[in-house]
Scaffold this motif. Structure first.
Motif, mmCIF file in Angstrom:
data_model
loop_
_atom_site.group_PDB
_atom_site.id
_atom_site.type_symbol
_atom_site.label_atom_id
_atom_site.label_comp_id
_atom_site.label_asym_id
_atom_site.label_seq_id
_atom_site.Cartn_x
_atom_site.Cartn_y
_atom_site.Cartn_z
ATOM 1 N N TRP A 61 0.259 -0.904 0.032
ATOM 2 C CA TRP A 61 0.178 -0.067 0.162
ATOM 3 C C TRP A 61 1.061 1.157 -0.435
ATOM 4 C CZ3 TRP A 61 -5.110 1.054 -1.965
ATOM 5 C CH2 TRP A 61 -5.275 2.482 -0.732
ATOM 6 N N ALA A 62 1.853 0.876 0.266
ATOM 7 C CA ALA A 62 2.924 2.115 0.724
ATOM 8 C C ALA A 62 3.170 2.532 -0.340
ATOM 9 C CB ALA A 62 4.223 2.351 2.569
ATOM 10 N N PHE A 63 3.694 1.690 -1.080
ATOM 11 C CA PHE A 63 4.451 1.276 -2.362
ATOM 12 C C PHE A 63 3.777 2.204 -3.350
ATOM 13 C CE2 PHE A 63 5.103 -0.844 -6.588
ATOM 14 C CZ PHE A 63 5.881 -0.395 -6.704
ATOM 15 N N ALA A 64 2.584 1.787 -2.981
ATOM 16 C CA ALA A 64 1.460 2.428 -4.719
ATOM 17 C C ALA A 64 1.137 4.050 -3.745
ATOM 18 C CB ALA A 64 -0.036 1.320 -4.093
ATOM 19 N N ALA A 65 1.666 4.279 -2.869
ATOM 20 C CA ALA A 65 1.554 5.750 -2.698
ATOM 21 C C ALA A 65 1.645 6.807 -3.775
ATOM 22 C CB ALA A 65 2.005 6.345 -1.553
ATOM 23 N N GLN A 66 2.531 6.784 -4.970
ATOM 24 C CA GLN A 66 3.081 7.446 -5.934
ATOM 25 C C GLN A 66 3.080 6.342 -6.391
ATOM 26 O OE1 GLN A 66 6.562 10.283 -5.260
ATOM 27 N NE2 GLN A 66 5.859 11.290 -6.672
ATOM 28 N N ARG A 67 2.714 7.096 -7.952
ATOM 29 C CA ARG A 67 2.520 6.613 -9.777
ATOM 30 C C ARG A 67 2.419 7.156 -10.699
ATOM 31 N NH1 ARG A 67 -2.139 3.732 -12.368
ATOM 32 N NH2 ARG A 67 -1.099 3.064 -14.647
ATOM 33 N N LYS A 68 3.575 7.834 -10.932
ATOM 34 C CA LYS A 68 3.750 8.696 -12.107
ATOM 35 C C LYS A 68 3.549 7.780 -13.441
ATOM 36 C CE LYS A 68 7.817 10.960 -10.016
ATOM 37 N NZ LYS A 68 9.536 11.400 -10.111
ATOM 38 N N GLY A 69 2.780 8.534 -14.288
ATOM 39 C CA GLY A 69 2.016 7.683 -15.290
ATOM 40 C C GLY A 69 1.087 7.210 -15.758
ATOM 41 N N ALA A 136 -10.739 13.490 -7.281
ATOM 42 C CA ALA A 136 -11.422 12.714 -8.956
ATOM 43 C C ALA A 136 -10.549 11.217 -9.130
ATOM 44 C CB ALA A 136 -11.168 13.430 -10.246
ATOM 45 N N THR A 137 -11.559 10.269 -8.597
ATOM 46 C CA THR A 137 -10.879 9.100 -8.728
ATOM 47 C C THR A 137 -10.743 8.467 -9.943
ATOM 48 O OG1 THR A 137 -12.643 7.564 -7.932
ATOM 49 C CG2 THR A 137 -11.678 8.489 -6.318
ATOM 50 N N ARG A 138 -10.299 7.799 -10.045
ATOM 51 C CA ARG A 138 -9.970 6.082 -11.155
ATOM 52 C C ARG A 138 -9.187 4.673 -10.611
ATOM 53 N NH1 ARG A 138 -4.211 7.711 -14.115
ATOM 54 N NH2 ARG A 138 -2.147 6.958 -12.196
ATOM 55 N N GLN A 139 -10.155 4.350 -11.026
ATOM 56 C CA GLN A 139 -10.356 2.955 -10.813
ATOM 57 C C GLN A 139 -8.534 2.239 -11.129
ATOM 58 O OE1 GLN A 139 -13.647 0.641 -10.997
ATOM 59 N NE2 GLN A 139 -12.711 -1.473 -10.941
ATOM 60 N N GLU A 140 -7.668 1.611 -10.161
ATOM 61 C CA GLU A 140 -6.776 1.181 -10.132
ATOM 62 C C GLU A 140 -6.302 -0.482 -9.694
ATOM 63 O OE1 GLU A 140 -3.650 5.036 -9.949
ATOM 64 O OE2 GLU A 140 -3.564 3.524 -8.154
ATOM 65 N N SER A 141 -5.470 -1.705 -10.086
ATOM 66 C CA SER A 141 -5.362 -2.692 -10.022
ATOM 67 C C SER A 141 -4.131 -3.056 -9.020
ATOM 68 C CB SER A 141 -5.312 -3.753 -10.939
ATOM 69 O OG SER A 141 -6.292 -5.205 -10.828
ATOM 70 N N MET A 142 -4.000 -3.661 -7.926
ATOM 71 C CA MET A 142 -3.299 -3.521 -7.378
ATOM 72 C C MET A 142 -2.764 -5.413 -6.965
ATOM 73 S SD MET A 142 -3.546 -0.691 -4.248
ATOM 74 C CE MET A 142 -2.016 -1.129 -3.450
ATOM 75 N N ILE A 143 -2.247 -6.035 -7.132
ATOM 76 C CA ILE A 143 -1.465 -7.460 -7.750
ATOM 77 C C ILE A 143 -0.564 -7.472 -7.223
ATOM 78 C CG2 ILE A 143 -1.386 -9.555 -9.441
ATOM 79 C CD1 ILE A 143 -3.017 -7.904 -11.295
ATOM 80 N N GLN A 144 -0.466 -8.667 -5.650
ATOM 81 C CA GLN A 144 0.520 -8.696 -5.279
ATOM 82 C C GLN A 144 0.111 -10.629 -5.099
ATOM 83 O OE1 GLN A 144 1.319 -9.469 -0.660
ATOM 84 N NE2 GLN A 144 2.615 -7.722 -1.314
#
Length: 173
Positions: A61-69, A136-144
């Protein structure tokens, strides 16, 4: 409207431990951990206690706190306390066929999967890709995916294969 099944004691423990470790009680964080708890099967990872699994998920979750592009973000990381395991983590916009495509690439590379978590979360991000509490939100997929040890000799091939596979998925949908 369908009712969610009642959470087990183990699921409630995973959720509360994740929240304590992450310190994040936002709706997005709670959606993430509830979905991950739904995916958790105690018999798949007997060597990883609840607190350690919650810490792995909090780190993701912390790793996904920032996502460029808009491109997927992929990393391989160790599973602390379980030297025979590694975790593959993928963050990207949600799309059809992601799990099947990722799992197919892993199988094609001859790797063994121990467990998989796939929360799909509504998140807001600023112009620099930092996750926000509102907007404004978007749907992100997080796969571990918890894998048997990949080994340094196979890591680059796995990442490259996943990048190509996910590019194919983006082109197809």
């Amino acid at each position: 409207m369908t009712k969610r099944p009642k959470l087990t004691t183990a699921q409630r423990g995973l959720i509360s431990t994740f929240t304590a470790i992450s310190g994040d009680e936002s709706p997005a964080a709670q959606a993430f951990i509830v979905q991950a708890a739904d995916d958790a099967a105690p018999d798949e990872l007997p060597e990883i206690p609840t607190k350690a699994l919650a810490a792995l998920l909090a780190d993701f979750w912390a790793f996904a706190a920032q996502r460029k592009g808009d491109l997927p973000v992929i990393r391989l990381a160790p599973v602390e306390g379980a030297p025979g395991l590694e975790r593959l983590e993928i963050l990207q916009d949600d799309a059809p066929f992601l799990v099947d495509s990722v799992m197919g690439e892993i199988a094609d590379q001859g790797l063994s999967v121990r467990s998989m978590f796939h929360p799909v979360v509504q998140v807001a991000r600023d112009g620099k890709g930092v996750r926000l509490a509102e907007g404004a939100t978007r749907q992100e997929s997080m796969i571990q995916v918890i894998l048997e040890r990949v080994g340094s000799d196979r890591e680059a091939a796995l990442i490259a294969g996943l990048q190509a596979t996910l590019a194919d998925v983006r082109a197809a949908v």
